[in-house]
Design a protein around this motif. Structure first.
Motif, PDB file in Angstrom:
ATOM      1  N   LEU A   1       0.853  -1.181   0.000  1.00 46.47           N
ATOM      2  CA  LEU A   1       0.000   0.000   0.000  1.00 46.47           C
ATOM      3  C   LEU A   1       0.894   1.238   0.000  1.00 46.47           C
ATOM      4  N   ARG A   2       0.311   2.357  -0.386  1.00 44.98           N
ATOM      5  CA  ARG A   2       1.036   3.625  -0.326  1.00 44.98           C
ATOM      6  C   ARG A   2       0.232   4.597   0.533  1.00 44.98           C
ATOM      7  N   ALA A   3       0.872   5.194   1.523  1.00 41.40           N
ATOM      8  CA  ALA A   3       0.223   6.186   2.381  1.00 41.40           C
ATOM      9  C   ALA A   3       0.427   7.560   1.760  1.00 41.40           C
ATOM     10  N   VAL A   4      -0.644   8.140   1.289  1.00 38.61           N
ATOM     11  CA  VAL A   4      -0.566   9.420   0.585  1.00 38.61           C
ATOM     12  C   VAL A   4      -0.755  10.606   1.525  1.00 38.61           C
ATOM     13  N   ALA A   5      -1.679  10.466   2.479  1.00 42.26           N
ATOM     14  CA  ALA A   5      -1.972  11.593   3.364  1.00 42.26           C
ATOM     15  C   ALA A   5      -2.713  11.101   4.602  1.00 42.26           C
ATOM     16  N   THR A   6      -2.798  11.965   5.605  1.00 49.25           N
ATOM     17  CA  THR A   6      -3.593  11.686   6.799  1.00 49.25           C
ATOM     18  C   THR A   6      -4.730  12.708   6.863  1.00 49.25           C
ATOM     19  N   THR A   7      -5.736  12.412   7.668  1.00 47.84           N
ATOM     20  CA  THR A   7      -6.953  13.227   7.602  1.00 47.84           C
ATOM     21  C   THR A   7      -7.188  14.135   8.803  1.00 47.84           C
ATOM     22  N   GLY A   8      -6.229  14.220   9.718  1.00 49.22           N
ATOM     23  CA  GLY A   8      -6.381  15.094  10.871  1.00 49.22           C
ATOM     24  C   GLY A   8      -6.055  16.535  10.539  1.00 49.22           C
ATOM     25  N   THR A   9      -6.108  17.381  11.553  1.00 50.57           N
ATOM     26  CA  THR A   9      -5.787  18.796  11.360  1.00 50.57           C
ATOM     27  C   THR A   9      -4.279  19.027  11.332  1.00 50.57           C
ATOM     28  N   THR A  10      -3.532  18.111  11.944  1.00 51.89           N
ATOM     29  CA  THR A  10      -2.071  18.190  11.916  1.00 51.89           C
ATOM     30  C   THR A  10      -1.514  16.816  11.564  1.00 51.89           C
ATOM     31  N   ARG A  11      -0.247  16.757  11.241  1.00 54.81           N
ATOM     32  CA  ARG A  11       0.380  15.487  10.883  1.00 54.81           C
ATOM     33  C   ARG A  11       0.429  14.556  12.091  1.00 54.81           C
ATOM     34  N   MET A  12       0.327  13.272  11.824  1.00 54.58           N
ATOM     35  CA  MET A  12       0.378  12.289  12.894  1.00 54.58           C
ATOM     36  C   MET A  12       1.791  12.144  13.426  1.00 54.58           C
ATOM     37  N   THR A  13       1.882  11.985  14.745  1.00 55.65           N
ATOM     38  CA  THR A  13       3.191  11.774  15.368  1.00 55.65           C
ATOM     39  C   THR A  13       3.867  10.525  14.834  1.00 55.65           C
ATOM     40  N   LEU A  14       3.071   9.491  14.573  1.00 54.38           N
ATOM     41  CA  LEU A  14       3.626   8.237  14.054  1.00 54.38           C
ATOM     42  C   LEU A  14       4.074   8.353  12.603  1.00 54.38           C
ATOM     43  N   LEU A  15       3.520   9.346  11.875  1.00 54.62           N
ATOM     44  CA  LEU A  15       3.818   9.493  10.446  1.00 54.62           C
ATOM     45  C   LEU A  15       4.173  10.947  10.131  1.00 54.62           C
TER      46      LEU A  15
END
Length: 321
Positions: A217-231
């Protein structure tokens, strides 16, 4: 001692005794009902939270899984429970804000039949795409989807769930027409993105990242208001589409009519547990952020989220059977 003085002393003693009884909460075990079977993020959160609350409250906090109908069965049981602070519901954003907008004739009314206690935690999703898709950014994904409208599908774990809603919100925000395919669970949904039968999905860190690490899989983006600490190297969707945010959250509510002092005692215990290093570590491992807000703040948040999803559902014409 005259009779009047004796009566006054006796009355004062009774008042003090009554006050002591009123302050004795909790005096028996507390049930946290979850509307899903054992396993999964919400169950993990509950089973770490329970012992922390037990230590603080001095009474056992028991986790009860009452799965069925996407959480409706468990939520109904709590709505009908005595409003005494001994039975509460731990649910998802879907339970509190999406299901009421999608399902007619629910056996309860979230706004009228529950007293919000606190939002326990929240987390964003990850936008995963098939490695077969020639895109690595949100901008490239939007451009490709607009150029290939008949070739693009997004999968979800089921109609009306948050991954489904996230995909519909993406379509609305990006101006794309990516077709939704509903599966019975997260595993078959994400497996078909791996296989190329669907081109993208919105899912949790825990479910998708092992597949990203093996290039399936490819992780393109996250959906929160800020970037995830894990990513930290994965951008948010909002960095390309301002204002886009989809966060799953978990919150606790008691039956309507539960006394404010008991609601506040529960909230204080949960907030304390969320500051515990072990709890913080567990949540971080799930890609989840602790919250622990006040009952008033949580009530306002539920109302705001409900209005937001109701608007999307109405404008998109989303229906479930």
């Amino acid at each position: 001692m005259n009779i009047r003085l004796k009566i006054s002393i006796a009355a004062a003693a009774l008042c003090l005794a009554g006050g002591a009884v009123a302050q004795a909460y909790p005096s028996k075990p507390i049930r946290i009902v979850i509307g899903f079977p054992p396993g999964g993020a919400i169950d993990t959160i509950a089973r770490v939270l329970g012992p922390k609350m037990t230590a603080d409250l001095g009474q056992a906090v028991v986790i009860e899984n009452r799965g069925g109908a996407g959480g409706v069965i468990g939520m109904q049981a709590v709505a009908q429970a005595a409003p005494d602070g001994y039975t509460v519901f731990l649910g998802t954003m879907g339970n509190f804000s999406i299901t009421p907008a999608l399902v007619k004739d629910l056996p309860y009314n979230v706004q009228k039949d529950f007293t919000p206690v606190t939002q326990v935690a929240s987390t964003g999703f990850v936008l995963y795409v098939s490695p077969q898709l020639p895109v690595k950014t949100v901008a490239e994904l939007v451009a490709y989807a607009k150029a290939n409208p008949q070739k693009m599908n997004f999968s979800s774990s089921g109609n009306g769930g948050l991954p489904h809603m996230a995909g519909e919100m993406f379509n609305a925000a990006a101006g794309t027409k990516i077709t939704h395919i509903a599966y019975k669970g997260s595993s078959p949904s994400i497996n078909d993105v791996v296989g190329g039968q669907a081109q993208l999905t919105f899912e949790s860190v825990a479910i998708g990242m092992p597949l990203v690490k093996t290039d399936r899989l490819r992780a393109v983006a996250t959906t929160g208001t800020t970037r995830m600490t894990l990513l930290p190297d994965v951008p948010t969707v909002a960095e390309s589409i301002p204002g886009f945010t989809v966060k799953n959250w978990f919150g606790i509510a008691a039956p309507a009519g539960t006394a404010a002092d008991r609601v506040n005692r529960l909230q204080a215990s949960i907030a304390k547990a969320l500051r515990d290093p072990e709890m913080v570590k567990t949540l971080a491992g799930l890609g989840v952020d602790p919250v622990g807000d006040t009952p008033v703040q949580f009530s306002t948040y539920i109302r705001t989220e409900s209005e937001r999803w109701q608007k999307l559902i109405s404008s998109s014409g989303i229906k479930i059977d």
